[in-house]
Enzyme design. Structure first.
Site, PDB file in Angstrom:
ATOM      1  N   LEU A   1       0.823  -1.212   0.000  1.00  0.00           N
ATOM      2  CA  LEU A   1       0.000   0.000   0.000  1.00  0.00           C
ATOM      3  C   LEU A   1       0.855   1.259   0.000  1.00  0.00           C
ATOM      4  O   LEU A   1       2.024   1.221   0.413  1.00  0.00           O
ATOM      5  CB  LEU A   1      -0.878   0.018   1.262  1.00  0.00           C
ATOM      6  N   SER A   2       0.243   2.365  -0.415  1.00  0.00           N
ATOM      7  CA  SER A   2       0.917   3.655  -0.267  1.00  0.00           C
ATOM      8  C   SER A   2       1.113   3.894   1.233  1.00  0.00           C
ATOM      9  O   SER A   2       0.199   3.683   2.018  1.00  0.00           O
ATOM     10  CB  SER A   2       0.028   4.755  -0.868  1.00  0.00           C
TER      11      SER A   2
ATOM     12  N   GLY B   1       5.764   1.690   3.360  1.00  0.00           N
ATOM     13  CA  GLY B   1       7.205   1.751   3.589  1.00  0.00           C
ATOM     14  C   GLY B   1       8.013   1.164   2.441  1.00  0.00           C
ATOM     15  O   GLY B   1       9.231   1.014   2.555  1.00  0.00           O
ATOM     16  N   LYS B   2       7.347   0.843   1.339  1.00  0.00           N
ATOM     17  CA  LYS B   2       8.048   0.254   0.177  1.00  0.00           C
ATOM     18  C   LYS B   2       9.294   1.029  -0.209  1.00  0.00           C
ATOM     19  O   LYS B   2      10.387   0.492  -0.261  1.00  0.00           O
ATOM     20  CB  LYS B   2       7.164   0.279  -1.085  1.00  0.00           C
ATOM     21  N   SER B   3       9.078   2.303  -0.525  1.00  0.00           N
ATOM     22  CA  SER B   3      10.195   3.096  -1.039  1.00  0.00           C
ATOM     23  C   SER B   3      11.246   3.336   0.039  1.00  0.00           C
ATOM     24  O   SER B   3      12.445   3.290  -0.240  1.00  0.00           O
ATOM     25  CB  SER B   3       9.693   4.426  -1.604  1.00  0.00           C
TER      26      SER B   3
ATOM     27  N   SER C   1       1.639  -1.596  -7.285  1.00  0.00           N
ATOM     28  CA  SER C   1       1.325  -2.799  -8.094  1.00  0.00           C
ATOM     29  C   SER C   1       0.218  -3.622  -7.433  1.00  0.00           C
ATOM     30  O   SER C   1       0.464  -4.729  -6.977  1.00  0.00           O
ATOM     31  CB  SER C   1       2.583  -3.635  -8.372  1.00  0.00           C
TER      32      SER C   1
HETATM   33  S1  ADX Z   1       0.468   1.664  -9.103  1.00  0.00           S
HETATM   34  O1  ADX Z   1      -0.822   1.321  -8.477  1.00  0.00           O
HETATM   35  O2  ADX Z   1       0.328   1.987 -10.532  1.00  0.00           O
HETATM   36  O3  ADX Z   1       1.496   0.645  -8.864  1.00  0.00           O
HETATM   37  P1  ADX Z   1       2.416   3.629  -8.303  1.00  0.00           P
HETATM   38  O4  ADX Z   1       3.237   2.894  -7.323  1.00  0.00           O
HETATM   39  O5  ADX Z   1       2.952   3.809  -9.683  1.00  0.00           O
HETATM   40  O6  ADX Z   1       0.919   2.991  -8.351  1.00  0.00           O
HETATM   41  O7  ADX Z   1       2.108   5.098  -7.748  1.00  0.00           O
HETATM   42  C1  ADX Z   1       1.589   5.227  -6.463  1.00  0.00           C
HETATM   43  C2  ADX Z   1       1.890   6.618  -5.897  1.00  0.00           C
HETATM   44  O8  ADX Z   1       1.149   7.591  -6.603  1.00  0.00           O
HETATM   45  C3  ADX Z   1       1.440   6.694  -4.447  1.00  0.00           C
HETATM   46  O9  ADX Z   1       2.524   6.458  -3.563  1.00  0.00           O
HETATM   47  C4  ADX Z   1       0.936   8.107  -4.304  1.00  0.00           C
HETATM   48  O10 ADX Z   1       1.986   8.961  -3.926  1.00  0.00           O
HETATM   49  C5  ADX Z   1       0.507   8.506  -5.694  1.00  0.00           C
HETATM   50  N1  ADX Z   1      -0.943   8.440  -5.976  1.00  0.00           N
HETATM   51  C6  ADX Z   1      -1.646   9.456  -6.528  1.00  0.00           C
HETATM   52  N2  ADX Z   1      -2.913   9.085  -6.750  1.00  0.00           N
HETATM   53  C7  ADX Z   1      -3.043   7.806  -6.343  1.00  0.00           C
HETATM   54  C8  ADX Z   1      -4.140   6.875  -6.320  1.00  0.00           C
HETATM   55  N3  ADX Z   1      -5.344   7.196  -6.788  1.00  0.00           N
HETATM   56  N4  ADX Z   1      -3.925   5.636  -5.813  1.00  0.00           N
HETATM   57  C9  ADX Z   1      -2.698   5.309  -5.351  1.00  0.00           C
HETATM   58  N5  ADX Z   1      -1.636   6.146  -5.353  1.00  0.00           N
HETATM   59  C10 ADX Z   1      -1.785   7.387  -5.835  1.00  0.00           C
END
Ligand code: ADX
Length: 204
Positions: A36-37, A40-42, A109
């Site tokens: 999840l956002s 702590g991934k990054s 992802s």
């Molecule tokens: S992914 O779902 O396509 O893998 P990715 O890792 O590239 O997402 O980008 C996620 C980052 O974009 C989050 O850490 C956050 O900072 C930002 N973000 C902006 N809008 C969204 C959203 N609707 N859902 C998730 N992340 C978002």
């Protein structure tokens, strides 16, 4: 994905992946962080990258927020765009690994099939899925970018964990629970795993 280009031929170089790995003293693999956002991934991936660099490895991290500024700036957060985001990153990570590097990727992802498609590009043992686990409540509390607050207020649509799904990995090579482990312990767990699997050598 549809192959649009025709009349293209694959050119093989004289330098092999094995040759590159031998020179580098480690394998060329993809280490795929998912979660999840705010999980702590990054943060963990940055520490792992630093530790591996200090061990003399050729290592490079691809990060969601960063890649979306350039290569993937034309993609948003719909299910289709996330799939395309991950497809491109899977391909880029494969190229990095083919160059002999340790390619770290840090993207939410959220879809299992997209992660599996990235895995399918790699050989056996060359794709290490690391599930950076933190429950949604913890991520909401951390909210480092203030995005959960906005998503809960309805200001961001399709936000992972709030209004868009996250499919937990079922067969991740490694799970690091950042609600229990420190950043240091989490990154050490990843480095230990790579040493254990013979992907990188013991630090000297
Ligand atoms: S992914 O779902 O396509 O893998 P990715 O890792 O590239 O997402 O980008 C996620 C980052 O974009 C989050 O850490 C956050 O900072 C930002 N973000 C902006 N809008 C969204 C959203 N609707 N859902 C998730 N992340 C978002």
């Amino acid at each position: 994905m549809l192959q649009k280009a025709t009349n293209i031929t694959w050119h093989k170089g004289k330098v092999t992946k094995e040759g590159r790995e031998k020179r580098n003293g480690h394998k060329g693999v993809v280490i795929w962080f998912t979660g999840l956002s705010g999980s702590g991934k990054s943060t963990v991936a940055v520490e792992v990258e630093h530790a591996l660099f200090d061990m003399g490895a050729h290592v490079y991290m691809l990060d969601g927020d960063n890649v979306r500024h350039g290569l993937n700036k034309n993609l948003g957060f719909s299910a289709e765009d996330r799939t395309e985001n991950i497809r491109r990153i899977g391909e880029v990570a494969r190229l990095f690994a083919d160059s002999g590097a340790l390619a770290l990727t840090s993207f939410i992802s959220p879809y299992r099939k997209d992660r599996d498609a990235a895995r399918a590009l790699m050989g056996e043992g060359e794709f290490i899925e690391v599930y950076v686990k933190a429950d949604i409540e913890t991520c909401k509390e951390r909210d480092p970018k203030g995005l959960y607050k906005k998503a809960l207020a309805g200001e961001i649509k399709e936000f992972t964990g709030i209004s868009a799904p996250y499919e937990e990995p079922e067969n991740a090579e490694l799970v690091v629970d950042t609600s229990k482990l420190s950043i240091e312990e989490s990154s050490q767990a990843v480095v230990d795993f790579l040493i254990d699997r013979g992907i990188v050598g013991q630090p000297v």
